[in-house]
Design a protein around this motif. Structure first.
Motif, PDB file in Angstrom:
ATOM      1  N   LEU A  26       5.785   8.565  12.752  1.00 54.64           N
ATOM      2  CA  LEU A  26       5.496   7.194  12.317  1.00 54.64           C
ATOM      3  C   LEU A  26       4.252   6.641  12.995  1.00 54.64           C
ATOM      4  CD1 LEU A  26       8.930   5.350  12.049  1.00 54.64           C
ATOM      5  CD2 LEU A  26       7.601   6.451  10.254  1.00 54.64           C
ATOM      6  N   HIS A  27       4.114   6.884  14.287  1.00 52.69           N
ATOM      7  CA  HIS A  27       2.947   6.365  14.997  1.00 52.69           C
ATOM      8  C   HIS A  27       1.657   7.031  14.491  1.00 52.69           C
ATOM      9  CE1 HIS A  27       5.516   3.965  17.331  1.00 52.69           C
ATOM     10  NE2 HIS A  27       5.753   4.791  18.339  1.00 52.69           N
ATOM     11  N   ASP A  28       1.717   8.327  14.192  1.00 54.97           N
ATOM     12  CA  ASP A  28       0.547   8.994  13.628  1.00 54.97           C
ATOM     13  C   ASP A  28       0.238   8.467  12.225  1.00 54.97           C
ATOM     14  OD1 ASP A  28      -0.004  10.469  15.837  1.00 54.97           O
ATOM     15  OD2 ASP A  28       0.239  12.439  14.890  1.00 54.97           O
ATOM     16  N   LEU A  29       1.283   8.179  11.457  1.00 55.68           N
ATOM     17  CA  LEU A  29       1.060   7.627  10.114  1.00 55.68           C
ATOM     18  C   LEU A  29       0.395   6.255  10.178  1.00 55.68           C
ATOM     19  CD1 LEU A  29       4.332   8.676   8.240  1.00 55.68           C
ATOM     20  CD2 LEU A  29       2.001   9.490   7.808  1.00 55.68           C
ATOM     21  N   ALA A  30       0.713   5.482  11.204  1.00 53.51           N
ATOM     22  CA  ALA A  30       0.025   4.201  11.385  1.00 53.51           C
ATOM     23  C   ALA A  30      -1.461   4.432  11.624  1.00 53.51           C
ATOM     24  CB  ALA A  30       0.649   3.423  12.542  1.00 53.51           C
ATOM     25  N   GLN A  31      -1.808   5.481  12.380  1.00 51.00           N
ATOM     26  CA  GLN A  31      -3.216   5.824  12.575  1.00 51.00           C
ATOM     27  C   GLN A  31      -3.853   6.269  11.265  1.00 51.00           C
ATOM     28  OE1 GLN A  31      -3.913   8.585  15.755  1.00 51.00           O
ATOM     29  NE2 GLN A  31      -2.514   7.561  17.161  1.00 51.00           N
ATOM     30  N   VAL A  32      -3.108   7.035  10.486  1.00 48.33           N
ATOM     31  CA  VAL A  32      -3.600   7.440   9.158  1.00 48.33           C
ATOM     32  C   VAL A  32      -3.925   6.202   8.329  1.00 48.33           C
ATOM     33  CG1 VAL A  32      -2.993   8.577   6.988  1.00 48.33           C
ATOM     34  CG2 VAL A  32      -2.340   9.626   9.161  1.00 48.33           C
ATOM     35  N   ASN A  33      -3.039   5.223   8.355  1.00 46.37           N
ATOM     36  CA  ASN A  33      -3.249   4.006   7.579  1.00 46.37           C
ATOM     37  C   ASN A  33      -4.502   3.258   8.019  1.00 46.37           C
ATOM     38  OD1 ASN A  33      -0.942   4.527   6.116  1.00 46.37           O
ATOM     39  ND2 ASN A  33       0.358   3.177   7.343  1.00 46.37           N
ATOM     40  N   THR A  34      -4.785   3.298   9.318  1.00 49.83           N
ATOM     41  CA  THR A  34      -6.010   2.657   9.810  1.00 49.83           C
ATOM     42  C   THR A  34      -7.242   3.403   9.329  1.00 49.83           C
ATOM     43  OG1 THR A  34      -4.892   1.805  11.790  1.00 49.83           O
ATOM     44  CG2 THR A  34      -7.289   2.004  11.884  1.00 49.83           C
ATOM     45  N   VAL A  35      -7.240   4.703   9.495  1.00 53.26           N
ATOM     46  CA  VAL A  35      -8.406   5.515   9.127  1.00 53.26           C
ATOM     47  C   VAL A  35      -8.675   5.462   7.625  1.00 53.26           C
ATOM     48  CG1 VAL A  35      -9.288   7.891   9.038  1.00 53.26           C
ATOM     49  CG2 VAL A  35      -8.188   7.046  11.119  1.00 53.26           C
ATOM     50  N   THR A  36      -7.615   5.429   6.819  1.00 58.40           N
ATOM     51  CA  THR A  36      -7.776   5.461   5.369  1.00 58.40           C
ATOM     52  C   THR A  36      -7.753   4.076   4.727  1.00 58.40           C
ATOM     53  OG1 THR A  36      -5.390   5.773   5.009  1.00 58.40           O
ATOM     54  CG2 THR A  36      -6.737   7.760   5.253  1.00 58.40           C
ATOM     55  N   LEU A  37      -7.820   3.031   5.530  1.00 60.36           N
ATOM     56  CA  LEU A  37      -7.896   1.643   5.033  1.00 60.36           C
ATOM     57  C   LEU A  37      -6.701   1.282   4.156  1.00 60.36           C
ATOM     58  CD1 LEU A  37     -11.693   1.648   4.020  1.00 60.36           C
ATOM     59  CD2 LEU A  37     -10.692   1.084   6.242  1.00 60.36           C
ATOM     60  N   VAL A 215      -4.022  -1.048 -10.692  1.00 57.98           N
ATOM     61  CA  VAL A 215      -5.423  -1.132 -10.257  1.00 57.98           C
ATOM     62  C   VAL A 215      -5.723  -0.047  -9.224  1.00 57.98           C
ATOM     63  CG1 VAL A 215      -5.709  -3.586 -10.746  1.00 57.98           C
ATOM     64  CG2 VAL A 215      -4.795  -2.878  -8.539  1.00 57.98           C
ATOM     65  N   ARG A 216      -6.933   0.484  -9.295  1.00 55.69           N
ATOM     66  CA  ARG A 216      -7.392   1.442  -8.293  1.00 55.69           C
ATOM     67  C   ARG A 216      -8.070   0.689  -7.164  1.00 55.69           C
ATOM     68  NH1 ARG A 216      -9.990   6.531 -11.682  1.00 55.69           N
ATOM     69  NH2 ARG A 216      -8.499   6.499 -13.416  1.00 55.69           N
ATOM     70  N   ARG A 217      -7.796   1.135  -5.952  1.00 52.34           N
ATOM     71  CA  ARG A 217      -8.421   0.534  -4.779  1.00 52.34           C
ATOM     72  C   ARG A 217      -9.029   1.634  -3.924  1.00 52.34           C
ATOM     73  NH1 ARG A 217      -8.982  -4.282  -6.816  1.00 52.34           N
ATOM     74  NH2 ARG A 217      -7.065  -5.506  -7.029  1.00 52.34           N
ATOM     75  N   PHE A 218     -10.175   1.363  -3.369  1.00 51.20           N
ATOM     76  CA  PHE A 218     -10.852   2.319  -2.496  1.00 51.20           C
ATOM     77  C   PHE A 218     -10.117   2.413  -1.163  1.00 51.20           C
ATOM     78  CE2 PHE A 218     -13.874   3.207   0.898  1.00 51.20           C
ATOM     79  CZ  PHE A 218     -14.508   4.340   0.414  1.00 51.20           C
ATOM     80  N   PRO A 219      -9.952   3.620  -0.591  1.00 51.18           N
ATOM     81  CA  PRO A 219     -10.288   4.909  -1.176  1.00 51.18           C
ATOM     82  C   PRO A 219      -9.042   5.620  -1.706  1.00 51.18           C
ATOM     83  CG  PRO A 219     -10.090   5.163   1.195  1.00 51.18           C
ATOM     84  CD  PRO A 219      -9.676   3.736   0.847  1.00 51.18           C
ATOM     85  N   PHE A 220      -9.019   5.887  -2.986  1.00 50.26           N
ATOM     86  CA  PHE A 220      -7.953   6.649  -3.638  1.00 50.26           C
ATOM     87  C   PHE A 220      -6.584   6.029  -3.421  1.00 50.26           C
ATOM     88  CE2 PHE A 220     -11.403   9.666  -2.848  1.00 50.26           C
ATOM     89  CZ  PHE A 220     -11.683  10.027  -4.162  1.00 50.26           C
ATOM     90  N   ARG A 221      -6.527   4.708  -3.604  1.00 49.70           N
ATOM     91  CA  ARG A 221      -5.260   4.000  -3.630  1.00 49.70           C
ATOM     92  C   ARG A 221      -4.979   3.570  -5.069  1.00 49.70           C
ATOM     93  NH1 ARG A 221      -4.699   5.974   0.319  1.00 49.70           N
ATOM     94  NH2 ARG A 221      -4.150   5.269   2.409  1.00 49.70           N
ATOM     95  N   LEU A 222      -3.731   3.603  -5.434  1.00 52.51           N
ATOM     96  CA  LEU A 222      -3.310   3.133  -6.749  1.00 52.51           C
ATOM     97  C   LEU A 222      -2.232   2.078  -6.529  1.00 52.51           C
ATOM     98  CD1 LEU A 222      -3.940   3.642  -9.715  1.00 52.51           C
ATOM     99  CD2 LEU A 222      -2.038   5.256  -9.783  1.00 52.51           C
ATOM    100  N   CYS A 223      -2.527   0.853  -6.920  1.00 51.42           N
ATOM    101  CA  CYS A 223      -1.641  -0.272  -6.659  1.00 51.42           C
ATOM    102  C   CYS A 223      -1.112  -0.846  -7.968  1.00 51.42           C
ATOM    103  CB  CYS A 223      -2.364  -1.363  -5.889  1.00 51.42           C
ATOM    104  SG  CYS A 223      -2.925  -0.840  -4.250  1.00 51.42           S
TER     105      CYS A 223
END
Length: 228
Positions: A26-37, A215-223
């Motif tokens: 979970l803590h690493d995934l939080a870092q992933v979320n930061t890096v990938t916006l 809607v698509r959101r940068f980078p490679f998010r689909l909302c």
């Protein structure tokens, strides 16, 4: 390879995963979320939807490490908006992990259980981040119906876009950042389990949702979002 959604189970969803490993993931995934916006689409959704409200209530389904709720709390605090923030997660170990990472002053209420048990509490917003691709089809339809029924102001599904570029690039990024092996494996699978824009309308129609937009959101998010 990505023409059809993958349906393999992610390792982090295995109840047998050790508590220490789960917390590290979970803590690493939080870092992933930061890096990938990953938090930006949710904050921008709130900026559009909040209007002139001086307060709001929000339910975050599948909060994980709690990083999204912490970002929302700070976002609201900077604007002088009073926010009642509640997170619900099926895994009881998420509560401990999120509390470890959350300063007490933010006042976030982390809970264990099924989101359906929080119906009728008058939520202004219901949001989720990188959760939809973990759900089965029937679970996702039920979740959409819950949000449509319970969110007074609006709701948001913030998820991945099944696309070849992030799928090819993920192993390189995850290796460079030295994230946990479970994060490396599950991150790759998460992309393969996520949706493409054309796949959402039939799901929304099945759920009886008519006003949402994909809607698509940068980078490679689909909302998928709905503002009532």
């Amino acid at each position: 390879m990505l023409r059809d959604r993958a349906t393999d189970d992610e390792l982090m969803d295995d109840p047998a995963l050790g508590a220490d490993t789960y917390t590290a993931v979970l803590h690493d995934l939080a870092q992933v979320n930061t890096v990938t916006l990953a938090r930006r689409p949710t904050l921008r959704f709130l900026e559009r939807a909040i209007g002139t409200r001086a307060s709001f209530t929000l339910l975050d389904v599948g909060f994980g490490d709690g990083d999204m709720l912490r970002a929302i709390a700070r976002w609201a605090g900077r604007r002088g908006i009073a926010a009642r923030l509640v997170g619900i997660d099926l895994n009881p170990r998420s509560v401990d992990a999120a509390r470890q990472a959350t300063p007490g002053g933010l006042g976030i209420d982390y809970r264990t259980g099924d989101y359906a048990g929080l119906a009728g509490e008058g939520w202004d917003f219901v949001v989720s981040s990188l959760v939809a691709h973990h759900m089965s089809h029937d679970q996702l339809v039920a979740f959409l119906r819950f949000m449509e029924r319970e969110a007074v102001v609006g709701w948001l599904v913030n998820d991945l876009h099944r696309h070849g570029f992030p799928y090819a690039g993920w192993p390189l990024l995850a290796g460079l950042m030295r994230w946990h092996p479970v994060v490396r494996r599950d991150g790759h699978l998460s992309i393969a389990r996520s949706y493409r824009p054309r796949e959402w309308p039939p799901i929304l129609a099945e759920a009886g949702v008519r006003r949402a937009r994909v809607v698509r959101r940068f980078p490679f998010r689909l909302c998928v979002e709905s503002i009532q």
